[in-house]
Design an enzyme around this catalytic site. Structure first.
Site, PDB file in Angstrom:
ATOM      1  N   TRP A  42       0.826  -1.217   0.000  1.00  0.00           N
ATOM      2  CA  TRP A  42       0.000   0.000   0.000  1.00  0.00           C
ATOM      3  C   TRP A  42       0.853   1.256   0.000  1.00  0.00           C
ATOM      4  O   TRP A  42       0.511   2.251  -0.651  1.00  0.00           O
ATOM      5  CB  TRP A  42      -0.996  -0.042   1.163  1.00  0.00           C
ATOM      6  CG  TRP A  42      -1.855  -1.267   1.079  1.00  0.00           C
ATOM      7  CD1 TRP A  42      -1.883  -2.327   1.935  1.00  0.00           C
ATOM      8  CD2 TRP A  42      -2.775  -1.600   0.018  1.00  0.00           C
ATOM      9  NE1 TRP A  42      -2.755  -3.289   1.488  1.00  0.00           N
ATOM     10  CE2 TRP A  42      -3.319  -2.876   0.318  1.00  0.00           C
ATOM     11  CE3 TRP A  42      -3.185  -0.945  -1.146  1.00  0.00           C
ATOM     12  CZ2 TRP A  42      -4.252  -3.504  -0.504  1.00  0.00           C
ATOM     13  CZ3 TRP A  42      -4.123  -1.576  -1.969  1.00  0.00           C
ATOM     14  CH2 TRP A  42      -4.637  -2.834  -1.648  1.00  0.00           C
ATOM     15  N   ASP A  44      -0.995   6.346   6.705  1.00  0.00           N
ATOM     16  CA  ASP A  44      -2.150   5.491   6.444  1.00  0.00           C
ATOM     17  C   ASP A  44      -2.190   4.499   7.599  1.00  0.00           C
ATOM     18  O   ASP A  44      -1.298   3.676   7.760  1.00  0.00           O
ATOM     19  CB  ASP A  44      -1.951   4.774   5.103  1.00  0.00           C
ATOM     20  CG  ASP A  44      -3.038   3.743   4.793  1.00  0.00           C
ATOM     21  OD1 ASP A  44      -3.875   3.464   5.667  1.00  0.00           O
ATOM     22  OD2 ASP A  44      -3.022   3.202   3.667  1.00  0.00           O
ATOM     23  N   LYS A  57     -11.696  -2.421   8.814  1.00  0.00           N
ATOM     24  CA  LYS A  57     -10.887  -3.419   9.501  1.00  0.00           C
ATOM     25  C   LYS A  57     -11.185  -3.403  11.007  1.00  0.00           C
ATOM     26  O   LYS A  57     -11.466  -4.427  11.600  1.00  0.00           O
ATOM     27  CB  LYS A  57      -9.401  -3.158   9.239  1.00  0.00           C
ATOM     28  CG  LYS A  57      -9.064  -3.261   7.752  1.00  0.00           C
ATOM     29  CD  LYS A  57      -7.719  -2.653   7.402  1.00  0.00           C
ATOM     30  CE  LYS A  57      -7.485  -2.605   5.912  1.00  0.00           C
ATOM     31  NZ  LYS A  57      -7.271  -3.891   5.270  1.00  0.00           N
TER      32      LYS A  57
END
Length: 360
Positions: A101, A171, A195
């Site tokens: 990511w 992030d 999540k």
């Protein structure tokens, strides 16, 4: 049917208590005569929902007054573009690449300016976090970017990088609210909620006010401009109302558990059960350098693809679902976010012991 133990990396398990409460309010939210799914985002009822959610989040994270909380859409991946569009004043940014990511975020940022990859763990398949105590920070860098917890590879920064005074952007999708965050150490922290916090479709961004400005990159879409969203308190257009409502319920659940310090302790206990087993198992092996292990995502391998496929299939049949590793790395991965009970991890370890004995 009874509920399974869902080890998915996201969307992931939500607290049963929250799901039951939402179910009881599905047709009639607090006497409004309608579901939150149906109500106008301009109504006072929804305004109360989003205001309360923000207040509880501020309380959980001790968010200072000079930070804005934005409930956005587009997932964390959309922020890969929004961050450089809003923050690249000098046209330069430094990225630390510790997984898929962060790599994708760096590639996206290259469309808008110069990107320096100042540290990376790609040399060992992202199985560790590089030393970030003395990085070659570019004098002109507008910000330093990290992905704090790497969902795919199971690594986590235990110490934030020394950015030498530059703005830190993180992030935090897969570790959001799993432990305390010192918000003042970041200029921007953001994460998809699917999540640890809520259903897919919401991304929460916490942004220091001095970074919310009009002088963004030319061509920045109105919707991706932080000022557009901040000026309208996340209500510039129709937000993901139901997702925000569930997030609000999870914030209350977290406060009821004792807050983020209590969650961290709980998550450490859970992760220890699984890591302790992996460390002594003759069949299963963890893939991450111990000091950089994530509390949220635990990747492991057997080293035999057929046996790994058999394990995933039998685990699924036994009610331990979504244990297959990410397609880019294979093996297995157990994501054990906030809502995963300790019993789920204990039961998984017992199943793994049984599988190891039967397939030795």
């Amino acid at each position: 049917m009874s509920r399974v133990y869902n080890f998915s990396a996201g969307p992931a398990m939500l607290p049963v208590e929250v799901l039951k409460e939402a179910a009881s309010e599905m047709l009639d939210y607090q006497g409004s005569g309608m579901s939150v799914m149906e109500m106008s985002h301009r109504s006072q009822v929804f305004q109360n929902i989003i205001d309360e959610a923000e207040a509880d989040l501020r309380d959980l994270l001790n968010i200072p007054d000079n930070y804005k909380v934005l409930f956005l859409q587009g997932g964390a991946s959309q922020q890969f573009a929004a961050v450089p569009m809003n923050l690249m004043k000098n046209g330069v940014a430094d990225y630390i690449v510790t997984g898929q990511w962060a790599k994708k975020a760096a590639q996206e940022a290259e469309k808008y300016g110069k990107v320096n990859v100042i540290a990376s763990s790609a040399d060992k398949t992202f199985s560790y976090i590089p030393d970030c105590s003395d990085l070659p920070i570019d004098e002109d860098a507008d910000y330093v970017y990290i992905c704090e917890n790497n969902t795919i590879y199971g690594t986590k920064y235990k110490e934030l990088p020394n950015t030498k005074g530059k703005t830190l952007v993180a992030d935090v999708s897969s570790c959001f609210l799993s432990e305390p965050h010192d918000v003042e150490k970041y200029g921007v922290l953001y994460g998809g909620v699917q999540k640890n916090i809520g259903p897919a479709g919401v991304v929460i961004a916490i942004i220091r006010e001095d970074l919310i400005r009009d002088d963004v990159l030319p061509g920045t879409p109105t919707m991706l401009k932080y000022k557009t969203q901040a000026d309208k308190s996340s209500l510039y257009n129709t937000p993901p109302c139901y997702g925000i409502y569930i997030c609000g319920k999870v914030f209350k659940w977290l406060k009821k558990q004792g807050g983020l310090a209590a969650m961290k302790e709980h998550n450490e206990k859970k992760a220890k059960i699984l890591y302790d087993y992996l460390d002594q198992s003759k069949m299963f092996k963890g893939t991450v350098v111990p000091k950089d292990r994530s509390l949220m995502n635990v990747p492991f391998v057997i080293g035999d693809k057929d046996l790994e496929a058999k394990f995933v299939k039998e685990a699924d049949a036994a009610g331990f679902v979504n244990l297959k590793g990410h397609r880019t790395v294979g093996g297995m991965r157990a994501s054990i976010y906030n809502a995963m009970p300790i019993e789920g991890v204990e039961a998984l370890v017992e199943f793994m012991k049984k599988f190891e004995k039967e397939n030795a």
